[in-house]
Motif scaffolding. Sequence first.
Motif, PDB file in Angstrom:
ATOM      1  N   GLY A 100      10.409  24.102 -31.131  1.00 17.86           N
ATOM      2  CA  GLY A 100       9.497  23.690 -30.071  1.00 17.86           C
ATOM      3  C   GLY A 100       9.936  24.137 -28.691  1.00 17.86           C
ATOM      4  N   LYS A 101      11.122  24.728 -28.580  1.00 15.72           N
ATOM      5  CA  LYS A 101      11.633  25.199 -27.299  1.00 15.72           C
ATOM      6  C   LYS A 101      11.398  26.707 -27.184  1.00 15.72           C
ATOM      7  N   ARG A 145      12.794  13.431 -34.903  1.00 13.69           N
ATOM      8  CA  ARG A 145      14.224  13.723 -34.739  1.00 13.69           C
ATOM      9  C   ARG A 145      14.935  12.550 -34.071  1.00 13.69           C
ATOM     10  N   ASN A 146      14.324  11.994 -33.035  1.00 16.18           N
ATOM     11  CA  ASN A 146      14.930  10.858 -32.344  1.00 16.18           C
ATOM     12  C   ASN A 146      15.070   9.651 -33.269  1.00 16.18           C
ATOM     13  N   ILE A 189       4.657  19.487 -31.518  1.00 14.54           N
ATOM     14  CA  ILE A 189       6.028  19.600 -31.001  1.00 14.54           C
ATOM     15  C   ILE A 189       6.590  18.218 -30.687  1.00 14.54           C
ATOM     16  N   GLU A 190       5.776  17.398 -30.023  1.00 14.59           N
ATOM     17  CA  GLU A 190       6.220  16.052 -29.655  1.00 14.59           C
ATOM     18  C   GLU A 190       6.444  15.182 -30.886  1.00 14.59           C
ATOM     19  N   HIS A 226      13.251  21.082 -34.935  1.00 20.86           N
ATOM     20  CA  HIS A 226      13.218  20.678 -33.534  1.00 20.86           C
ATOM     21  C   HIS A 226      13.382  21.830 -32.548  1.00 20.86           C
ATOM     22  N   ARG A 243      15.935  18.379 -38.161  1.00 15.65           N
ATOM     23  CA  ARG A 243      16.876  18.909 -37.174  1.00 15.65           C
ATOM     24  C   ARG A 243      16.626  20.395 -36.929  1.00 15.65           C
ATOM     25  N   GLU A 280      24.473  12.315 -32.052  1.00 10.02           N
ATOM     26  CA  GLU A 280      23.296  13.157 -32.200  1.00 10.02           C
ATOM     27  C   GLU A 280      22.973  13.280 -33.689  1.00 10.02           C
ATOM     28  N   ASP A 319       9.806  16.104 -32.318  1.00  9.20           N
ATOM     29  CA  ASP A 319      10.831  15.567 -31.428  1.00  9.20           C
ATOM     30  C   ASP A 319      11.009  14.064 -31.638  1.00  9.20           C
TER      31      ASP A 319
END
Length: 295
Positions: free
Chosen positions: A258-259, A200-201, A193-194, A255, A252, A217, A197
């Motif tokens: 993961g939530k 994506r960043n 997950i990280e 991402h 995108r 974004e 993320d």
Amino acid sequence: MNELGICKRSGRLYEGNSSAGIAINYHVPLMPIELVGVEMQQGRTSTSMIFREDSFDPITKIRRGRVYTEVLGRNDPWHVHDFGRTDLKRVGWDQGEAQELEATSYNADSLTSLRQLSPLPKVILGKSPHHTYWKILSIETQFDGKPLLTLKAMTSFGAVPELMLNQVPEIAQTLIQDALENVEIAANRIGAIETVDACRNALSIVLGTLADNLELELGQGINHRIKKNQANAKNSNANGQDLIIHSAEIVRRLHPRGKSNEKEKHKTRPVSQEDANLALNCLWFVLVELGWARG
């Protein structure tokens, strides 16, 4: 044999226990091992662990062996029988005589903490900077109760290409360097997950740089590139999509998985290591395609 002892003075390996140690007279590969994230997930105290290799196939890059954990706070000397050493003090022991030495003791690890984890954690063998990355294929309990670990090398682990900093716009050089460092840390030391993320960043910075607006974004950066491609296209009906857009869009869309709320809302499966590898490859493609990194 449930214990290993490593002589503090010579580094020689003994097997058995501190009351009756037997010298190992052949080469046994011993390497530091780290089960990535296990201490954090299980609340375990970080202790020194070693991997004792039983076999290695250089063709398939598969290793098999056992894990031992250092016994902390034990200061009792080991009593051994080692005819190859004349430097050890001989003492009376167990109705006879034995040689005495100071050793670091390790107990065979039952790896019970791994049986509750899915997926199984990644593994690091060796010490930085000379270390390698592995995934656990299986854990098999032997007749003596000790688990046998089967590992396979992860050849594409952390697939971040070499950045060519002079090809990156100056305004983004520091930002993209820091972002890629975070990608490496997430991929090598944290989890799937990280990793998604962090990718994506990094892509947000890339697309924001291309749009001359680092505050965008990732979705906004993608839309800006699509419109720019449409404006520059000879065909007025062009949709503005290119492989950079498609690659960024994959990350995108990965991402939100993961939530927990998004996963429940859309009924998606959990983010896996294969998903993280996909995100890494998409980031790799974008950087190489732009000429910012070596392929």
